[in-house]
Design a protein around this motif. Structure first.
Motif, mmCIF file in Angstrom:
data_model
loop_
_atom_site.group_PDB
_atom_site.id
_atom_site.type_symbol
_atom_site.label_atom_id
_atom_site.label_comp_id
_atom_site.label_asym_id
_atom_site.label_seq_id
_atom_site.Cartn_x
_atom_site.Cartn_y
_atom_site.Cartn_z
ATOM 1 N N LEU A 1 0.855 -1.187 0.000
ATOM 2 C CA LEU A 1 0.000 0.000 0.000
ATOM 3 C C LEU A 1 0.884 1.228 0.000
ATOM 4 O O LEU A 1 1.744 1.390 0.869
ATOM 5 N N ARG A 2 0.653 2.095 -0.965
ATOM 6 C CA ARG A 2 1.370 3.371 -1.006
ATOM 7 C C ARG A 2 0.384 4.491 -0.671
ATOM 8 O O ARG A 2 -0.713 4.544 -1.226
ATOM 9 N N GLY A 3 0.790 5.372 0.222
ATOM 10 C CA GLY A 3 -0.089 6.470 0.610
ATOM 11 C C GLY A 3 0.575 7.350 1.640
ATOM 12 O O GLY A 3 1.786 7.264 1.872
ATOM 13 N N LYS A 4 -0.237 8.201 2.280
ATOM 14 C CA LYS A 4 0.282 9.131 3.277
ATOM 15 C C LYS A 4 -0.083 8.627 4.671
ATOM 16 O O LYS A 4 -1.252 8.430 4.981
ATOM 17 N N LEU A 5 0.953 8.437 5.494
ATOM 18 C CA LEU A 5 0.746 8.051 6.888
ATOM 19 C C LEU A 5 0.296 9.294 7.654
ATOM 20 O O LEU A 5 1.068 10.250 7.810
ATOM 21 N N VAL A 6 -0.953 9.295 8.140
ATOM 22 C CA VAL A 6 -1.515 10.500 8.760
ATOM 23 C C VAL A 6 -1.685 10.367 10.270
ATOM 24 O O VAL A 6 -1.809 11.382 10.962
ATOM 25 N N GLN A 7 -1.748 9.128 10.782
ATOM 26 C CA GLN A 7 -2.028 8.959 12.210
ATOM 27 C C GLN A 7 -1.388 7.675 12.706
ATOM 28 O O GLN A 7 -1.374 6.660 12.008
ATOM 29 N N VAL A 8 -0.832 7.734 13.927
ATOM 30 C CA VAL A 8 -0.333 6.541 14.607
ATOM 31 C C VAL A 8 -0.992 6.492 15.979
ATOM 32 O O VAL A 8 -0.764 7.382 16.816
ATOM 33 N N ASP A 9 -1.836 5.463 16.196
ATOM 34 C CA ASP A 9 -2.472 5.288 17.498
ATOM 35 C C ASP A 9 -1.695 4.235 18.277
ATOM 36 O O ASP A 9 -1.598 3.073 17.851
ATOM 37 N N CYS A 10 -1.122 4.647 19.413
ATOM 38 C CA CYS A 10 -0.349 3.716 20.231
ATOM 39 C C CYS A 10 -1.294 3.004 21.203
ATOM 40 O O CYS A 10 -1.968 3.647 22.015
ATOM 41 N N ARG B 1 6.048 8.196 15.717
ATOM 42 C CA ARG B 1 5.601 8.933 16.882
ATOM 43 C C ARG B 1 4.085 8.813 17.004
ATOM 44 O O ARG B 1 3.364 8.871 16.001
ATOM 45 N N CYS B 2 3.609 8.664 18.231
ATOM 46 C CA CYS B 2 2.174 8.539 18.450
ATOM 47 C C CYS B 2 1.463 9.848 18.136
ATOM 48 O O CYS B 2 2.003 10.931 18.355
ATOM 49 N N GLY B 3 0.263 9.733 17.596
ATOM 50 C CA GLY B 3 -0.552 10.904 17.317
ATOM 51 C C GLY B 3 -0.543 11.287 15.851
ATOM 52 O O GLY B 3 -0.016 10.558 14.993
ATOM 53 N N PRO B 4 -1.147 12.444 15.515
ATOM 54 C CA PRO B 4 -1.175 12.904 14.126
ATOM 55 C C PRO B 4 0.241 13.116 13.604
ATOM 56 O O PRO B 4 1.119 13.611 14.321
ATOM 57 N N GLN B 5 0.485 12.756 12.374
ATOM 58 C CA GLN B 5 1.795 12.938 11.738
ATOM 59 C C GLN B 5 1.794 14.290 11.023
ATOM 60 O O GLN B 5 1.073 14.476 10.049
ATOM 61 N N LYS B 6 2.547 15.231 11.539
ATOM 62 C CA LYS B 6 2.573 16.585 10.983
ATOM 63 C C LYS B 6 3.971 16.882 10.491
ATOM 64 O O LYS B 6 4.898 17.030 11.293
ATOM 65 N N PRO B 7 4.120 16.990 9.142
ATOM 66 C CA PRO B 7 3.097 16.732 8.121
ATOM 67 C C PRO B 7 2.961 15.232 7.865
ATOM 68 O O PRO B 7 3.845 14.456 8.254
ATOM 69 N N PRO B 8 1.874 14.821 7.182
ATOM 70 C CA PRO B 8 1.753 13.410 6.804
ATOM 71 C C PRO B 8 2.953 12.975 5.969
ATOM 72 O O PRO B 8 3.473 13.748 5.173
ATOM 73 N N ARG B 9 3.376 11.700 6.135
ATOM 74 C CA ARG B 9 4.579 11.217 5.464
ATOM 75 C C ARG B 9 4.218 10.194 4.385
ATOM 76 O O ARG B 9 3.458 9.240 4.641
ATOM 77 N N GLU B 10 4.755 10.407 3.201
ATOM 78 C CA GLU B 10 4.542 9.470 2.097
ATOM 79 C C GLU B 10 5.284 8.164 2.392
ATOM 80 O O GLU B 10 6.470 8.177 2.764
ATOM 81 N N ALA B 11 4.600 7.029 2.257
ATOM 82 C CA ALA B 11 5.227 5.750 2.614
ATOM 83 C C ALA B 11 4.714 4.631 1.730
ATOM 84 O O ALA B 11 3.599 4.675 1.205
ATOM 85 N N LEU B 12 5.562 3.605 1.554
ATOM 86 C CA LEU B 12 5.182 2.338 0.922
ATOM 87 C C LEU B 12 5.195 1.284 2.021
ATOM 88 O O LEU B 12 6.229 1.064 2.671
ATOM 89 N N ILE B 13 4.035 0.632 2.247
ATOM 90 C CA ILE B 13 3.883 -0.301 3.374
ATOM 91 C C ILE B 13 3.568 -1.701 2.850
ATOM 92 O O ILE B 13 2.668 -1.868 2.020
#
Length: 542
Positions: A460-469, A507-519
């Motif tokens: 999946l390629r997209g923008k990582l916008v949130q990390v919930d710990c 990092r936990c929480g909203p990713q500011k700015p969102p990061r482009e990633a291939l997962i």
């Protein structure tokens, strides 16, 4: 024997009966044999001028890199043969003479204060300010700016700055105009920010103002100075006074004056410096920063030269030249940058200092700083030809910056490719070990796989916008290119490979700015956490 005869034949610089005194305030030093009252009154006028300069320019702290020394003669006859009505840099200070009752040269003083307190300004602005201040009228605490000079001296530069600095419509905002210009704004921005006018509108208004012949005056707030109360009169040694009047002579006459001091009064660091005998002056205890710098430039030993330059910098912390010279002797790039950064702060009008900083920053691959330094050097350049040369150099810096950035991206891509290849190699080796164990195992014995889960089969390629710990786990929210949000689970962080540039932690929480990633992930839903799969690899993309 011949030298002694010449010294004895030199005319005495001062009559023996002269009693010299001095008064000082701010950058000004007044020396005279005309009495303490005359010295105090002149110093009060000089301080009122400094206060007026402060009000017009908006600079709270107004000083000078070098002390401004005024020798006040009690008559025109006594001033014959000496330079009066202006200032020149002599030894470690500005030196100028005045006859009692003569108006101080406010235009020359304005130039000194502009150079010491403001960044580079357009030529017409500086010449215009000098002309406007040249007619400053001072009567104790009553200070008036704007008396027009004789008609032949009413240049377009004078008319424009008289309009902007004196008139009620503009005078209150001229400090904003000057601040914008010294910070590097062009005329369009500076005029708009200060006066809400275009340069063309200001030019037309200035031309009409000059044509009208009706010039306003601006009453400034005088400083509450009481010369008798505020200024302490001190005696001056005759030998010191003799050096000061020798500073007002030119060429051989000045040299004769310094030699006369040595002949009459013995060793004098100031007279030795005036003669260019810097080593002897330092040995005699000179407290002149310029003398120590000139001595340093004549030393072959870099260690001794460095010590002399450090002494010069300590004697005059406002002078940038010792720091610039120390940068040339710096042992490494970081030390050189440190000295040059200090130098340009002290002397923002020096294009050569800015250029040296730009070159040093470029060598250190500090491209952003190099670009700013080239731009500042261009603004401080003294001629169109110099500005064009620096503009071309700035373009070269930008080209090198782009090439360096592209090279850094290429290296990063290569590193990622190598890491991925190494990861695949490790996987193949693990598979091979499992295959060997299967082949070697007795019939019917079960061999446990090297990895509990199947290999990742989804990407999946997209923008990582949130990390919930969530305890030891983490839930990723990824926005795909088609606008859908996909949630994926990291069940065990030790089993997840993270690649790519930048920060390689989550990092936990909203990713500011969102990061482009291939997962890469294993398809496995978790109804409770509402995730579609378990993450095995994250590659952050540029």
């Amino acid at each position: 024997m011949l030298l002694l005869a010449v010294l004895l034949a030199a005319p005495a610089a001062l009559p023996a009966a002269d009693a010299w005194v001095t008064v000082r305030a701010g950058p000004f030093e007044v020396y005279t044999s005309a009495g303490g009252r005359a010295a105090r009154e002149l110093l009060a006028d000089l301080e009122q001028f400094r206060n007026a300069f402060r009000q017009v320019t908006g600079k709270e702290e107004v000083s000078s890199v070098w002390p401004i020394r005024v020798v006040l003669f009690d008559s025109a006859r006594r001033a014959q043969g000496y330079r009066t009505g202006g200032f020149e840099l002599r030894r470690d200070g500005w030196a100028g003479g005045l006859v009692k009752g003569q108006k101080p040269p406010f235009a020359a003083l304005t130039r000194i204060l502009l150079e010491s307190n403001l960044g580079p300004l357009p030529e017409e602005v500086e010449r215009g300010l000098e002309a406007v201040f040249s007619t400053l009228a001072i009567d104790r605490t009553r200070v008036v700016l704007g008396e027009p000079p004789p008609a032949p001296e009413r240049t377009p530069a004078w008319a424009k700055m008289h309009l902007l600095a004196v008139t009620a419509d503009y005078g209150g905002r001229v400090r904003v105009f000057l601040s914008n210009l010294e910070q590097g704004a062009d005329y369009v921005a500076a005029y708009k920010n200060a006066f809400a006018r275009t340069p063309e509108e200001i030019d037309r208004a200035a031309a009409a103002y000059a044509e009208s012949g009706n010039f306003e005056l601006r009453k400034l707030t005088g400083a509450p100075i009481d010369p008798a109360r505020d200024y302490r009169v001190r005696d001056v040694a005759e030998s010191q006074a003799a050096v000061l009047v020798a500073d007002l002579r030119e060429g051989e006459a000045a040299q004769a004056g310094y030699r006369d001091v040595l002949n009459r009064y013995g060793s004098s660091p100031e007279a030795l410096e005036g003669l260019g005998l810097y080593e002897e002056a330092v040995a005699a205890g000179s407290a002149s920063a310029r003398c120590h710098l000139e001595h340093a430039l004549r030393l072959a030993d870099p260690v001794k030269a460095r010590a002399a330059l450090e002494k010069a910098a300590a004697l005059n912390p406002r002078w940038a030249e010792p720091l610039f010279r120390l940068a040339l002797l710096a042992a490494d790039a970081s030390e050189k940058l440190r000295y040059l950064r200090k130098a340009v702060l002290l002397a923002p009008r020096s294009s050569s200092y800015w250029e040296a900083l730009a070159e040093a920053a470029l060598t250190a691959k500090e491209f952003t700083e190099a670009g700013r330094a080239w731009a500042a050097a261009e603004r401080a350049a003294g001629s169109p030809q110099e500005r064009e040369r620096l503009r071309l150099a700035r373009r070269r810096v930008e080209a090198e910056r782009i090439a360096h950035a592209e090279e850094a991206k290429r290296r990063e891509r290569d590193q990622i490719a190598q890491l991925k290849e190494k990861l695949l190699e490790n996987i193949r080796e693990a598979e091979a070990r499992v295959a060997r164990k299967n082949a070697e195992a007795p019939p019917g014995e079960k061999v446990v796989e090297w990895w509990d889960d199947p290999r990742p089969a989804e990407k999946l390629r997209g923008k990582l916008v949130q990390v919930d710990c969530i305890g030891a786990q983490a839930r990723l929210a990824v926005d795909s290119p088609d606008g859908k949000r996909v949630q994926l689970l990291i069940r065990d962080a030790t089993q997840v490979v993270i690649l790519g540039g930048g920060e390689q932690t989550l990092r936990c929480g909203p990713q500011k700015p969102p990061r482009e990633a291939l997962i890469e992930f294993v398809k496995q839903t978790d109804a409770k956490l509402k995730t579609a799969g378990e993450v095995r690899l994250i590659e952050f993309l540029p």
